[in-house]
Design a protein around this motif. Structure first.
Motif, PDB file in Angstrom:
ATOM      1  N   VAL A 134       0.835  -1.203   0.000  1.00 51.25           N
ATOM      2  CA  VAL A 134       0.000   0.000   0.000  1.00 51.25           C
ATOM      3  C   VAL A 134       0.873   1.257   0.000  1.00 51.25           C
ATOM      4  O   VAL A 134       0.648   2.197  -0.770  1.00 51.25           O
ATOM      5  CB  VAL A 134      -0.945   0.000   1.223  1.00 51.25           C
ATOM      6  N   ALA A 135       1.894   1.287   0.853  1.00 50.94           N
ATOM      7  CA  ALA A 135       2.776   2.450   0.918  1.00 50.94           C
ATOM      8  C   ALA A 135       3.572   2.615  -0.366  1.00 50.94           C
ATOM      9  O   ALA A 135       3.780   3.733  -0.848  1.00 50.94           O
ATOM     10  CB  ALA A 135       3.723   2.314   2.112  1.00 50.94           C
ATOM     11  N   HIS A 136       4.016   1.486  -0.953  1.00 47.78           N
ATOM     12  CA  HIS A 136       4.825   1.545  -2.169  1.00 47.78           C
ATOM     13  C   HIS A 136       3.997   2.062  -3.343  1.00 47.78           C
ATOM     14  O   HIS A 136       4.483   2.854  -4.156  1.00 47.78           O
ATOM     15  CB  HIS A 136       5.382   0.159  -2.487  1.00 47.78           C
ATOM     16  N   LEU A 137       2.757   1.640  -3.446  1.00 43.39           N
ATOM     17  CA  LEU A 137       1.889   2.133  -4.511  1.00 43.39           C
ATOM     18  C   LEU A 137       1.750   3.651  -4.423  1.00 43.39           C
ATOM     19  O   LEU A 137       1.773   4.351  -5.436  1.00 43.39           O
ATOM     20  CB  LEU A 137       0.514   1.470  -4.425  1.00 43.39           C
ATOM     21  N   ALA A 138       1.610   4.155  -3.199  1.00 38.74           N
ATOM     22  CA  ALA A 138       1.486   5.599  -3.017  1.00 38.74           C
ATOM     23  C   ALA A 138       2.784   6.314  -3.351  1.00 38.74           C
ATOM     24  O   ALA A 138       2.784   7.403  -3.928  1.00 38.74           O
ATOM     25  CB  ALA A 138       1.073   5.901  -1.578  1.00 38.74           C
ATOM     26  N   ALA A 152      -9.890   3.321  -2.198  1.00 40.36           N
ATOM     27  CA  ALA A 152     -10.216   1.933  -1.879  1.00 40.36           C
ATOM     28  C   ALA A 152     -11.527   1.853  -1.112  1.00 40.36           C
ATOM     29  O   ALA A 152     -12.354   0.966  -1.365  1.00 40.36           O
ATOM     30  CB  ALA A 152      -9.089   1.297  -1.080  1.00 40.36           C
ATOM     31  N   ARG A 153     -11.728   2.774  -0.178  1.00 40.28           N
ATOM     32  CA  ARG A 153     -12.985   2.775   0.574  1.00 40.28           C
ATOM     33  C   ARG A 153     -14.162   3.035  -0.357  1.00 40.28           C
ATOM     34  O   ARG A 153     -15.243   2.461  -0.188  1.00 40.28           O
ATOM     35  CB  ARG A 153     -12.931   3.816   1.697  1.00 40.28           C
ATOM     36  N   ASP A 154     -13.961   3.909  -1.353  1.00 42.15           N
ATOM     37  CA  ASP A 154     -15.025   4.171  -2.331  1.00 42.15           C
ATOM     38  C   ASP A 154     -15.330   2.905  -3.133  1.00 42.15           C
ATOM     39  O   ASP A 154     -16.501   2.594  -3.401  1.00 42.15           O
ATOM     40  CB  ASP A 154     -14.616   5.294  -3.277  1.00 42.15           C
ATOM     41  N   ARG A 155     -14.282   2.187  -3.539  1.00 40.25           N
ATOM     42  CA  ARG A 155     -14.480   0.957  -4.315  1.00 40.25           C
ATOM     43  C   ARG A 155     -15.207  -0.084  -3.472  1.00 40.25           C
ATOM     44  O   ARG A 155     -16.131  -0.746  -3.955  1.00 40.25           O
ATOM     45  CB  ARG A 155     -13.139   0.411  -4.808  1.00 40.25           C
ATOM     46  N   VAL A 156     -14.784  -0.216  -2.223  1.00 39.56           N
ATOM     47  CA  VAL A 156     -15.429  -1.178  -1.338  1.00 39.56           C
ATOM     48  C   VAL A 156     -16.874  -0.759  -1.069  1.00 39.56           C
ATOM     49  O   VAL A 156     -17.752  -1.607  -0.877  1.00 39.56           O
ATOM     50  CB  VAL A 156     -14.635  -1.308  -0.026  1.00 39.56           C
ATOM     51  N   LEU A 167     -15.002  -9.914   1.603  1.00 39.45           N
ATOM     52  CA  LEU A 167     -13.723  -9.296   1.246  1.00 39.45           C
ATOM     53  C   LEU A 167     -12.815  -9.160   2.469  1.00 39.45           C
ATOM     54  O   LEU A 167     -11.603  -9.385   2.378  1.00 39.45           O
ATOM     55  CB  LEU A 167     -13.954  -7.924   0.615  1.00 39.45           C
ATOM     56  N   ALA A 168     -13.377  -8.795   3.608  1.00 36.93           N
ATOM     57  CA  ALA A 168     -12.578  -8.672   4.831  1.00 36.93           C
ATOM     58  C   ALA A 168     -11.969 -10.013   5.213  1.00 36.93           C
ATOM     59  O   ALA A 168     -10.784 -10.101   5.563  1.00 36.93           O
ATOM     60  CB  ALA A 168     -13.436  -8.129   5.973  1.00 36.93           C
ATOM     61  N   PHE A 169     -12.750 -11.077   5.129  1.00 40.63           N
ATOM     62  CA  PHE A 169     -12.228 -12.412   5.428  1.00 40.63           C
ATOM     63  C   PHE A 169     -11.202 -12.843   4.388  1.00 40.63           C
ATOM     64  O   PHE A 169     -10.183 -13.462   4.716  1.00 40.63           O
ATOM     65  CB  PHE A 169     -13.372 -13.432   5.497  1.00 40.63           C
ATOM     66  N   LEU A 170     -11.470 -12.509   3.123  1.00 37.52           N
ATOM     67  CA  LEU A 170     -10.521 -12.835   2.061  1.00 37.52           C
ATOM     68  C   LEU A 170      -9.185 -12.152   2.325  1.00 37.52           C
ATOM     69  O   LEU A 170      -8.116 -12.760   2.187  1.00 37.52           O
ATOM     70  CB  LEU A 170     -11.115 -12.391   0.708  1.00 37.52           C
ATOM     71  N   GLY A 171      -9.244 -10.887   2.738  1.00 41.62           N
ATOM     72  CA  GLY A 171      -8.024 -10.149   3.044  1.00 41.62           C
ATOM     73  C   GLY A 171      -7.267 -10.711   4.232  1.00 41.62           C
ATOM     74  O   GLY A 171      -6.056 -10.515   4.354  1.00 41.62           O
ATOM     75  N   VAL A 212      -6.694  -4.400  -1.895  1.00 42.69           N
ATOM     76  CA  VAL A 212      -7.751  -3.388  -1.782  1.00 42.69           C
ATOM     77  C   VAL A 212      -8.377  -3.433  -0.389  1.00 42.69           C
ATOM     78  O   VAL A 212      -8.641  -2.389   0.219  1.00 42.69           O
ATOM     79  CB  VAL A 212      -8.830  -3.597  -2.863  1.00 42.69           C
ATOM     80  N   ALA A 213      -8.579  -4.627   0.134  1.00 41.97           N
ATOM     81  CA  ALA A 213      -9.159  -4.762   1.474  1.00 41.97           C
ATOM     82  C   ALA A 213      -8.261  -4.103   2.517  1.00 41.97           C
ATOM     83  O   ALA A 213      -8.740  -3.411   3.419  1.00 41.97           O
ATOM     84  CB  ALA A 213      -9.368  -6.239   1.812  1.00 41.97           C
ATOM     85  N   HIS A 214      -6.949  -4.309   2.384  1.00 41.04           N
ATOM     86  CA  HIS A 214      -6.012  -3.683   3.323  1.00 41.04           C
ATOM     87  C   HIS A 214      -5.989  -2.168   3.133  1.00 41.04           C
ATOM     88  O   HIS A 214      -5.921  -1.418   4.111  1.00 41.04           O
ATOM     89  CB  HIS A 214      -4.619  -4.275   3.128  1.00 41.04           C
ATOM     90  N   GLU A 215      -6.019  -1.714   1.886  1.00 39.87           N
ATOM     91  CA  GLU A 215      -6.037  -0.266   1.636  1.00 39.87           C
ATOM     92  C   GLU A 215      -7.267   0.381   2.263  1.00 39.87           C
ATOM     93  O   GLU A 215      -7.195   1.479   2.813  1.00 39.87           O
ATOM     94  CB  GLU A 215      -6.043   0.009   0.122  1.00 39.87           C
TER      95      GLU A 215
END
Length: 226
Positions: A134-138, A152-156, A167-171, A212-215
């Motif tokens: 997440v930090a590296h992407l930024a 990411a929150r908007d997408r979720v 998604l939370a469990f998947l993450g 995305v879940a972590h973001e």
């Protein structure tokens, strides 16, 4: 029994990984390789459930080996072992279909958890790896950290409440079966939710969805017990 292939050009690292994995009576290390080319050949021969690959190896690096293994033995899930400074490689591996990412200096329990998760068809990102991605992407022009988290929150937010739960469990690294048991639904329902989640988020695989879940901050700080 979960059959595992371990590939790393450092014999000491291979020995350490084997030692950790063999503490679990349900895991068997069936082959070891010192380079990517041999890893591919051994995967074809032994057809393990999981291949644990170092990213940087001679003759064929871990990314190339992962691609070859996923093509030749699609039932084999791939976990990449990384060190600090290999974030670009992690992003490439995400796009290449790797299902798990662990830091070599991480806790031994994470290695066992990751292997078990990937063997059951889940995606597993070490919490440290997820934070670094997440930090590296930024940091590489993909938006500020706050901006990516907001996006990411908007997408979720386009997901249904049940899809957000999935998604939370998947993450957290849970398989479809584990998610189904937690939500008290049949596994086929979870599979349908995962397909919808990937389509709605515009990602190709579970590992990318986990990022995305972590973001978005919807993954519990401590993954649920397996």
């Amino acid at each position: 029994m979960i059959r595992v292939l371990v590939a790393d050009d450092e014999a000491m690292i291979r020995a350490g990984v084997r030692a950790v994995l063999t503490t679990d009576p349900g895991i068997e290390v069936v082959a070891e390789a010192g380079d990517g080319h041999d890893a591919v050949e051994l995967a074809r021969r032994h057809r393990p459930a999981v291949a644990v690959l170092d990213i940087r190896m001679p003759r064929m690096n871990g990314l190339e080996a992962a691609t070859e293994i996923r093509s030749a033995v699609p039932e084999t899930g791939v976990i990449m072992l990384t060190t600090f400074g290999e974030d670009d490689y992690i992003l490439q591996a995400l796009g290449g279909g790797a299902a798990g990412f662990l830091i070599k200096s991480g806790e031994p329990e994470e290695l066992i958890t990751g292997v078990r998760a990937v063997a059951e068809g889940a995606a597993y990102l070490s919490p440290k790896v997820a934070a670094r991605v997440v930090a590296h992407l930024a940091a590489t022009g993909a938006g500020t950290l706050a901006g990516r988290r907001s996006a990411a929150r908007d997408r979720v937010g386009t997901l249904t409440a049940r899809e957000r739960d999935v998604l939370a469990f998947l993450g957290s690294g849970l398989s479809n079966g584990q998610i189904a048991r937690r939500l008290h639904v049949v596994e086929g329902t979870v599979k349908a939710h995962v397909s919808s989640i990937l389509a709605r988020l515009g990602v190709d695989n579970r590992a990318a969805a986990a990022v995305v879940a972590h973001e978005a901050g919807i993954v519990p700080p401590t993954p649920p017990q397996q």
